[in-house]
Design a protein around this motif. Structure first.
Motif, PDB file in Angstrom:
ATOM      1  N   THR A  84       0.839  -1.195   0.000  1.00 37.55           N
ATOM      2  CA  THR A  84       0.000   0.000   0.000  1.00 37.55           C
ATOM      3  C   THR A  84       0.873   1.243   0.000  1.00 37.55           C
ATOM      4  O   THR A  84       1.866   1.320   0.736  1.00 37.55           O
ATOM      5  CB  THR A  84      -0.916   0.002   1.234  1.00 37.55           C
ATOM      6  OG1 THR A  84      -1.690  -1.194   1.247  1.00 37.55           O
ATOM      7  CG2 THR A  84      -1.847   1.197   1.209  1.00 37.55           C
ATOM      8  N   LEU A  85       0.497   2.217  -0.811  1.00 39.39           N
ATOM      9  CA  LEU A  85       1.197   3.492  -0.859  1.00 39.39           C
ATOM     10  C   LEU A  85       0.765   4.363   0.317  1.00 39.39           C
ATOM     11  O   LEU A  85      -0.398   4.350   0.729  1.00 39.39           O
ATOM     12  CB  LEU A  85       0.912   4.209  -2.174  1.00 39.39           C
ATOM     13  CG  LEU A  85       1.464   3.545  -3.437  1.00 39.39           C
ATOM     14  CD1 LEU A  85       0.839   4.165  -4.681  1.00 39.39           C
ATOM     15  CD2 LEU A  85       2.986   3.678  -3.499  1.00 39.39           C
ATOM     16  N   ALA A  86       1.714   5.137   0.842  1.00 39.40           N
ATOM     17  CA  ALA A  86       1.418   6.026   1.967  1.00 39.40           C
ATOM     18  C   ALA A  86       2.436   7.150   1.985  1.00 39.40           C
ATOM     19  O   ALA A  86       3.463   7.093   1.297  1.00 39.40           O
ATOM     20  CB  ALA A  86       1.451   5.251   3.290  1.00 39.40           C
ATOM     21  N   ALA A  87       2.120   8.204   2.761  1.00 38.29           N
ATOM     22  CA  ALA A  87       3.096   9.268   2.974  1.00 38.29           C
ATOM     23  C   ALA A  87       4.200   8.737   3.881  1.00 38.29           C
ATOM     24  O   ALA A  87       3.928   8.073   4.889  1.00 38.29           O
ATOM     25  CB  ALA A  87       2.429  10.476   3.607  1.00 38.29           C
ATOM     26  N   ARG A  88       5.440   9.030   3.520  1.00 40.44           N
ATOM     27  CA  ARG A  88       6.551   8.526   4.326  1.00 40.44           C
ATOM     28  C   ARG A  88       6.517   9.120   5.723  1.00 40.44           C
ATOM     29  O   ARG A  88       6.729   8.411   6.715  1.00 40.44           O
ATOM     30  CB  ARG A  88       7.875   8.856   3.629  1.00 40.44           C
ATOM     31  CG  ARG A  88       9.092   8.338   4.375  1.00 40.44           C
ATOM     32  CD  ARG A  88      10.361   8.594   3.597  1.00 40.44           C
ATOM     33  NE  ARG A  88      11.539   8.148   4.327  1.00 40.44           N
ATOM     34  CZ  ARG A  88      12.782   8.283   3.899  1.00 40.44           C
ATOM     35  NH1 ARG A  88      13.011   8.837   2.721  1.00 40.44           N
ATOM     36  NH2 ARG A  88      13.794   7.872   4.627  1.00 40.44           N
ATOM     37  N   ARG A  89       6.286  10.419   5.821  1.00 38.99           N
ATOM     38  CA  ARG A  89       6.135  11.090   7.106  1.00 38.99           C
ATOM     39  C   ARG A  89       4.842  11.892   7.058  1.00 38.99           C
ATOM     40  O   ARG A  89       4.790  12.997   6.537  1.00 38.99           O
ATOM     41  CB  ARG A  89       7.310  12.017   7.387  1.00 38.99           C
ATOM     42  CG  ARG A  89       8.627  11.303   7.620  1.00 38.99           C
ATOM     43  CD  ARG A  89       8.595  10.488   8.888  1.00 38.99           C
ATOM     44  NE  ARG A  89       9.892   9.890   9.189  1.00 38.99           N
ATOM     45  CZ  ARG A  89      10.037   8.707   9.714  1.00 38.99           C
ATOM     46  NH1 ARG A  89       8.985   7.960   9.972  1.00 38.99           N
ATOM     47  NH2 ARG A  89      11.246   8.231   9.980  1.00 38.99           N
ATOM     48  N   GLU A  90       3.782  11.304   7.592  1.00 44.74           N
ATOM     49  CA  GLU A  90       2.482  11.970   7.563  1.00 44.74           C
ATOM     50  C   GLU A  90       2.294  12.800   8.829  1.00 44.74           C
ATOM     51  O   GLU A  90       2.553  12.339   9.939  1.00 44.74           O
ATOM     52  CB  GLU A  90       1.367  10.933   7.453  1.00 44.74           C
ATOM     53  CG  GLU A  90      -0.013  11.539   7.315  1.00 44.74           C
ATOM     54  CD  GLU A  90      -1.083  10.496   7.130  1.00 44.74           C
ATOM     55  OE1 GLU A  90      -1.959  10.365   8.001  1.00 44.74           O
ATOM     56  OE2 GLU A  90      -1.021   9.789   6.097  1.00 44.74           O
ATOM     57  N   GLU A 238       5.965   6.495   0.190  1.00 46.51           N
ATOM     58  CA  GLU A 238       6.587   5.197   0.404  1.00 46.51           C
ATOM     59  C   GLU A 238       5.593   4.098   0.059  1.00 46.51           C
ATOM     60  O   GLU A 238       4.379   4.328   0.015  1.00 46.51           O
ATOM     61  CB  GLU A 238       7.054   5.039   1.852  1.00 46.51           C
ATOM     62  CG  GLU A 238       5.925   4.913   2.852  1.00 46.51           C
ATOM     63  CD  GLU A 238       6.422   4.623   4.256  1.00 46.51           C
ATOM     64  OE1 GLU A 238       7.647   4.516   4.454  1.00 46.51           O
ATOM     65  OE2 GLU A 238       5.580   4.485   5.163  1.00 46.51           O
ATOM     66  N   LEU A 239       6.143   2.929  -0.202  1.00 45.23           N
ATOM     67  CA  LEU A 239       5.329   1.725  -0.391  1.00 45.23           C
ATOM     68  C   LEU A 239       5.615   0.796   0.773  1.00 45.23           C
ATOM     69  O   LEU A 239       6.769   0.459   1.045  1.00 45.23           O
ATOM     70  CB  LEU A 239       5.657   1.027  -1.713  1.00 45.23           C
ATOM     71  CG  LEU A 239       4.894  -0.290  -1.948  1.00 45.23           C
ATOM     72  CD1 LEU A 239       3.414   0.003  -2.207  1.00 45.23           C
ATOM     73  CD2 LEU A 239       5.482  -1.069  -3.098  1.00 45.23           C
ATOM     74  N   ILE A 290       9.566   1.214   1.363  1.00 45.50           N
ATOM     75  CA  ILE A 290      10.341   1.645   0.195  1.00 45.50           C
ATOM     76  C   ILE A 290      10.086   3.126  -0.043  1.00 45.50           C
ATOM     77  O   ILE A 290       8.948   3.545  -0.322  1.00 45.50           O
ATOM     78  CB  ILE A 290       9.950   0.822  -1.038  1.00 45.50           C
ATOM     79  CG1 ILE A 290      10.211  -0.664  -0.758  1.00 45.50           C
ATOM     80  CG2 ILE A 290      10.704   1.291  -2.276  1.00 45.50           C
ATOM     81  CD1 ILE A 290       9.546  -1.587  -1.734  1.00 45.50           C
ATOM     82  N   ALA A 291      11.122   3.936   0.091  1.00 41.07           N
ATOM     83  CA  ALA A 291      11.000   5.384  -0.067  1.00 41.07           C
ATOM     84  C   ALA A 291      10.885   5.752  -1.543  1.00 41.07           C
ATOM     85  O   ALA A 291      11.610   5.225  -2.391  1.00 41.07           O
ATOM     86  CB  ALA A 291      12.204   6.082   0.553  1.00 41.07           C
ATOM     87  N   LEU A 292       9.970   6.700  -1.844  1.00 40.76           N
ATOM     88  CA  LEU A 292       9.732   7.152  -3.206  1.00 40.76           C
ATOM     89  C   LEU A 292       9.640   8.679  -3.226  1.00 40.76           C
ATOM     90  O   LEU A 292       9.106   9.288  -2.289  1.00 40.76           O
ATOM     91  CB  LEU A 292       8.421   6.567  -3.752  1.00 40.76           C
ATOM     92  CG  LEU A 292       8.348   5.045  -3.861  1.00 40.76           C
ATOM     93  CD1 LEU A 292       6.903   4.603  -4.015  1.00 40.76           C
ATOM     94  CD2 LEU A 292       9.179   4.560  -5.049  1.00 40.76           C
TER      95      LEU A 292
END
Length: 389
Positions: A84-90, A238-239, A290-292
């Motif tokens: 799942t995709l998400a904000a790395r630092r939300e 991030e994933l 995984i950082a994007l």
């Protein structure tokens, strides 16, 4: 009557008739013996000719089986997973002060904001009046302090002439110090009111991308209202990929990964920056993060597939058709001595686009049955042939 007796007596005692009967019996025995002999010869002939034919047929019925010698192949390790995709630092942003009625909302989802930028404005009419009242209290306190300072200075001039006692001077000095302390207290109270007023504005704690807005003008909010905005710090994504224990052990922070969001064909290159230190005891899986970098196609909450690089290895590589399995595990059939089929237990590795990596059980020099292994039995003789180019 004598005629009948005479006729019967002649028939029984005739030697010629007895000789003919004996010869007939002997011929019948001879003929029967010849027939039995012919039957035995026929049975022998049929038995031996059938055995030879069966042996020829057996030779002709040996199954022809395609075999390969896999050898050793250098394989680039890859791990396929989903996540799942998400904000790395939300950053959830809510009310820091006492709250109130929302006057204006200044940003929308998808906009970039800087650190300290105002996101929403809360009505502060009451706070403005409190600030004005406190500013007046400061003026009163300063006036009292000025008066106390003047009385104290006059007393100092008169104490030497004996008109004012030292006790009066001490009292006036205390009054002066108290008056100046009241000024400082009033200034501090005004600072508190100013800080409370500033906290009425909802501001961004850091620069980033607004992901969600949950407030509208006219809404009354407070510290218990929850978050009003969600911001991705720096827009970084991030994933969160779910991997099994074996795959987690094969990667480390810093390895590259290729991410493809569902519904799109564009891929994005990222790096593993964190590996879960724990394993879910129910699913036996852990998370690789995984950082994007930011891209419009990377939407938090979306689903994506990922291919993670996990180094290289040298091992035999077999097509899936060569692998069999049962309650004892995975195995293949190899061609042994006299072209007889032998079972060989193997350990499967990763599955690649070119086949299945054999992590153990084969050196690569064996001749492995390529297909139709399910129709063979250990010890069965086959005719091995090479695969067609």
């Amino acid at each position: 009557m004598s005629f009948e007796s005479t006729y019967g007596s002649d028939t029984t005692d005739n030697p010629l008739l007895d000789s003919e009967a004996d010869r007939s019996s002997r011929w019948r025995l001879i003929i029967a013996g010849v027939v039995v002999l012919l039957v035995l010869i026929g049975i022998w002939f049929m038995t031996h000719s059938g055995t030879a034919a069966d042996e020829g047929d057996a030779k002709d019925q040996v199954p022809v089986v395609t075999v390969i010698a896999p050898g050793q192949t250098t394989i680039e390790g890859t791990i396929n997973a989903t996540g799942t995709l998400a904000a790395r630092r939300e950053m959830p942003v809510g009310i820091a002060g006492e709250g109130g009625q929302v006057v204006a909302v200044l940003v929308e989802p998808g906009q970039w904001v800087r650190a300290g930028q105002t996101l929403a404005v809360i009505d502060r009419s009451v706070q403005v009046q409190q600030q004005s009242s406190q500013a007046a209290q400061i003026q009163v306190a300063r006036a009292n302090a000025d008066l106390a300072e003047a009385n104290y200075q006059r007393a100092l001039k008169l104490v030497g002439k004996g008109f004012v006692s030292k006790a009066d001077v001490d009292r006036l000095r205390a009054q002066r110090d108290s008056a100046f302390a009241q000024v400082r207290v009033a200034n501090a109270q005004l600072g508190v009111l100013n800080a409370q007023s500033r906290r009425l504005n909802v501001v961004a704690p850091a620069a980033g991308l607004v992901l969600e807005r949950r407030v509208e003008p006219g809404q009354v909010v407070s510290a218990g209202s929850g978050f009003l905005f969600r911001i991705a710090k720096g827009g970084e994504m991030e994933l969160m990929a779910q991997l099994g224990e074996t795959d987690l052990a094969g990667i480390s922070p810093g390895v590259s990964a290729e991410v493809i969001p569902v519904g799109g064909e564009k891929s994005f290159i990222g790096q593993v920056w964190q590996i879960s230190p724990v394993i879910d005891p129910a699913s036996r899986q852990g998370t690789a993060r995984i950082a994007l970098a930011y891209a419009p196609e990377l939407r938090p909450g979306g689903f994506a597939s990922v291919v993670i690089k996990s180094g290289t290895m040298v091992a035999p590589l077999l097509p899936e058709s060569a692998l069999l399995s049962d309650s004892k595990g995975s195995y293949v059939y190899i061609v042994g001595k006299d072209n007889k089929v032998e079972r060989r237990d193997v350990k499967q590795g990763r599955i690649t686009a070119r086949g299945v990596v054999i992590a153990g059980g084969l050196s690569g020099t064996e001749r492995v049955v390529l297909r139709a292994g399910g129709f063979l039995q250990p010890g069965e003789t086959i005719k091995p042939i090479a695969p067609k180019p």
